[in-house]
Design an enzyme around this catalytic site. Structure first.
Site, PDB file in Angstrom:
ATOM      1  N   GLY A  28     -25.099  41.264   5.872  1.00 49.05           N
ATOM      2  CA  GLY A  28     -25.169  40.138   6.804  1.00 49.05           C
ATOM      3  C   GLY A  28     -25.980  40.437   8.053  1.00 49.05           C
ATOM      4  N   HIS A  34     -34.200  40.996   5.268  1.00 48.59           N
ATOM      5  CA  HIS A  34     -33.347  40.458   4.204  1.00 48.59           C
ATOM      6  C   HIS A  34     -34.024  39.258   3.547  1.00 48.59           C
ATOM      7  CE1 HIS A  34     -30.170  42.115   7.058  1.00 48.59           C
ATOM      8  NE2 HIS A  34     -29.914  42.778   5.947  1.00 48.59           N
ATOM      9  N   GLN A 150     -31.239  55.288  -0.483  1.00 47.43           N
ATOM     10  CA  GLN A 150     -30.296  54.349  -1.110  1.00 47.43           C
ATOM     11  C   GLN A 150     -30.918  53.723  -2.363  1.00 47.43           C
ATOM     12  OE1 GLN A 150     -27.960  51.344   1.177  1.00 47.43           O
ATOM     13  NE2 GLN A 150     -29.470  49.890   0.483  1.00 47.43           N
ATOM     14  N   SER A 182     -33.953  45.769  11.459  1.00 45.39           N
ATOM     15  CA  SER A 182     -32.636  46.275  11.072  1.00 45.39           C
ATOM     16  C   SER A 182     -31.587  45.468  11.820  1.00 45.39           C
ATOM     17  CB  SER A 182     -32.510  47.751  11.472  1.00 45.39           C
ATOM     18  OG  SER A 182     -31.143  48.134  11.495  1.00 45.39           O
TER      19      SER A 182
HETATM   20  P1  AMP Z   1     -28.190  45.823   4.849  1.00 44.51           P
HETATM   21  O1  AMP Z   1     -27.721  44.460   5.200  1.00 44.51           O
HETATM   22  O2  AMP Z   1     -28.642  46.631   6.014  1.00 44.51           O
HETATM   23  O3  AMP Z   1     -27.209  46.561   3.948  1.00 44.51           O
HETATM   24  O4  AMP Z   1     -29.494  45.623   3.963  1.00 44.51           O
HETATM   25  C1  AMP Z   1     -29.492  44.852   2.801  1.00 44.51           C
HETATM   26  C2  AMP Z   1     -30.789  45.044   2.076  1.00 44.51           C
HETATM   27  O5  AMP Z   1     -31.875  44.653   2.919  1.00 44.51           O
HETATM   28  C3  AMP Z   1     -31.050  46.522   1.688  1.00 44.51           C
HETATM   29  O6  AMP Z   1     -31.636  46.555   0.393  1.00 44.51           O
HETATM   30  C4  AMP Z   1     -32.031  46.975   2.737  1.00 44.51           C
HETATM   31  O7  AMP Z   1     -32.868  48.029   2.318  1.00 44.51           O
HETATM   32  C5  AMP Z   1     -32.833  45.684   2.953  1.00 44.51           C
HETATM   33  N1  AMP Z   1     -33.506  45.725   4.244  1.00 44.51           N
HETATM   34  C6  AMP Z   1     -32.940  45.920   5.458  1.00 44.51           C
HETATM   35  N2  AMP Z   1     -33.895  45.933   6.423  1.00 44.51           N
HETATM   36  C7  AMP Z   1     -35.081  45.743   5.793  1.00 44.51           C
HETATM   37  C8  AMP Z   1     -36.442  45.669   6.232  1.00 44.51           C
HETATM   38  N3  AMP Z   1     -36.765  45.791   7.518  1.00 44.51           N
HETATM   39  N4  AMP Z   1     -37.401  45.482   5.309  1.00 44.51           N
HETATM   40  C9  AMP Z   1     -37.071  45.352   3.984  1.00 44.51           C
HETATM   41  N5  AMP Z   1     -35.824  45.422   3.515  1.00 44.51           N
HETATM   42  C10 AMP Z   1     -34.841  45.613   4.403  1.00 44.51           C
END
Ligand code: AMP
Length: 274
Positions: A28, A34, A150, A182
Site C-alpha cells: 500500500g 506500484h 526480493q 518508495s
Molecule cells: P512494496 O509496497 O514496497 O512492498 O512494493 C510492492 C512492489 O512494488 C514490489 O514488487 C516492489 O519492488 C515494487 N516497487 C516499489 N517501489 C518501486 C519503484 N520505485 N519502481 C518499481 N517498482 C517498485
C-alpha cells in the site's frame, strides 16, 4: 472493482475469472512505482488482482511496522482508476494462524546484503508471497527490480517449489531527480530529500565509470563511497552477479550494483542492473 477484505470474499470474486490473471502484491501507500507494475499487469492480462497487505512477518523487531504509511482510501481510488478487477485487502488474522509452517530463505542468496542486514526479513516475505500467489491464482505476478534481491528470491521460490506462475520483473521508477520511489520516502525531511539523491548519484557514477571502460569492482566501489558521503550511514555497496555472487570484475549483462544507506529516518535502497 471488487474490494475483497477476506479470503472468502476473494474466493467468491475469483469465481467469475477465466483466462490470465495478473497479480501485483503491495504493502500500500501506492505511488508511481506500484502503478507502473499495475499498468503493465493490466496490459498483459485478462484479469488484474492487486493486494494491499502490510505483512508483519517481514518486519524485524524495532522496524517501522506500526508507523508504516497507510493510505487505504487513496489506494482504493488509484486502483479503481487503474481498472483493477479485484483489490484484496486482508486482515492479519485472516492471513496467519498460530504456529505456522514456515518457508526459509536460501542459505547463501537469502543471507547476504538485505538478508544479512535484516535477518528473517526474507523468510517472512517469501511466506506471504507464497500465500498471496496461491490465493490470487495468478498466472503472472509483477515485482519491481527496486527490490532486486526480493525479486531473485521469489523467482527462485517459484522454481524450487514448481509453482505455475510467471514472475515478471519491472523497471525501477524514479522521480525527476533520480530518487527511486518508495513508500518510505515520506519519512524524508528537509535536506534529507536532497541528500537521499546520493544513492542514485552513486549508481550514475558507476555507470559513467563502466562506460569509460572501468570494470574493476574495487575501484568502482571506492568512487561510489565518495558520492554516498552525503548519507548518514552507508550499510553496503555491493557489486554482484545476477546470482548474487560476489565478483571482482563487472560482467556486462550479468551484474547488479546495489546500495543501502540511511538518510534521516528511512533506510533507502537502490540498484542498477548492468
Ligand atoms: P512494496 O509496497 O514496497 O512492498 O512494493 C510492492 C512492489 O512494488 C514490489 O514488487 C516492489 O519492488 C515494487 N516497487 C516499489 N517501489 C518501486 C519503484 N520505485 N519502481 C518499481 N517498482 C517498485
Amino acid at each position: 472493482m471488487i474490494i475483497a477484505r477476506t479470503i472468502g470474499e476473494l474466493q467468491v470474486a475469483k469465481k467469475a475469472l477465466s483466462g490470465t490473471i495478473g497479480f501485483v502484491p503491495t504493502m500500500g501507500a501506492l505511488h508511481q512505482g506500484h502503478l507502473s507494475l499495475i499498468q503493465e499487469a493490466r496490459k498483459e492480462n485478462e484479469h488484474l488482482i492487486v493486494s494491499i497487505f502490510v505483512n508483519p512477518t517481514q518486519f524485524l523487531e524495532g522496524e517501522d511496522l506500526d508507523a508504516y504509511p497507510r493510505k487505504d482510501e487513496a489506494d482504493i481510488k488509484i486502483c479503481e482508476l487503474a481498472k483493477v478487477d479485484i483489490l484484496f485487502m486482508p486482515s492479519i488474522e485472516d492471513m496467519y494462524e498460530e504456529d505456522e509452517l514456515c518457508i526459509g530463505a536460501p542459505a547463501v542468496r537469502g543471507y547476504v546484503l538485505e538478508g544479512e542486514k535484516r535477518p528473517g526479513h526474507f523468510d517472512g516475505m517469501l511466506q506471504v508471497v507464497m500465500k498471496l500467489l496461491n490465493l490470487s491464482g495468478a498466472t503472472h505476478a509483477y515485482f519491481g527490480k527496486k527490490d532486486a534481491q526480493q525479486l531473485a528470491l521469489i523467482t527462485q521460490m517459484t522454481k524450487n517449489y514448481f509453482m505455475d506462475v510467471n514472475i515478471v520483473p519491472c523497471e525501477i521508477v524514479r522521480d525527476d531527480r533520480g530518487l527511486a520511489l518508495s513508500s518510505r520516502n515520506v519519512y524524508l525531511q528537509g535536506d534529507e530529500k536532497e541528500r537521499a539523491l546520493c544513492l542514485s548519484k552513486s549508481l550514475k557514477k558507476a555507470t559513467h565509470m563502466i562506460l569509460a571502460k572501468e570494470l574493476d569492482v574495487a575501484s568502482i566501489k571506492t568512487e561510489m563511497l565518495q558520492v554516498l558521503n552525503e548519507a548518514d550511514k552507508v550499510e553496503y555497496i555491493a557489486i554482484v552477479s545476477r546470482e548474487f555472487k560476489a565478483i571482482d570484475t563487472i560482467e556486462i549483462g550479468n551484474t547488479i550494483i546495489l546500495v543501502a544507506a540511511w538518510v534521516g529516518k528511512p533506510r533507502l535502497i537502490d540498484n542498477l542492473w548492468i
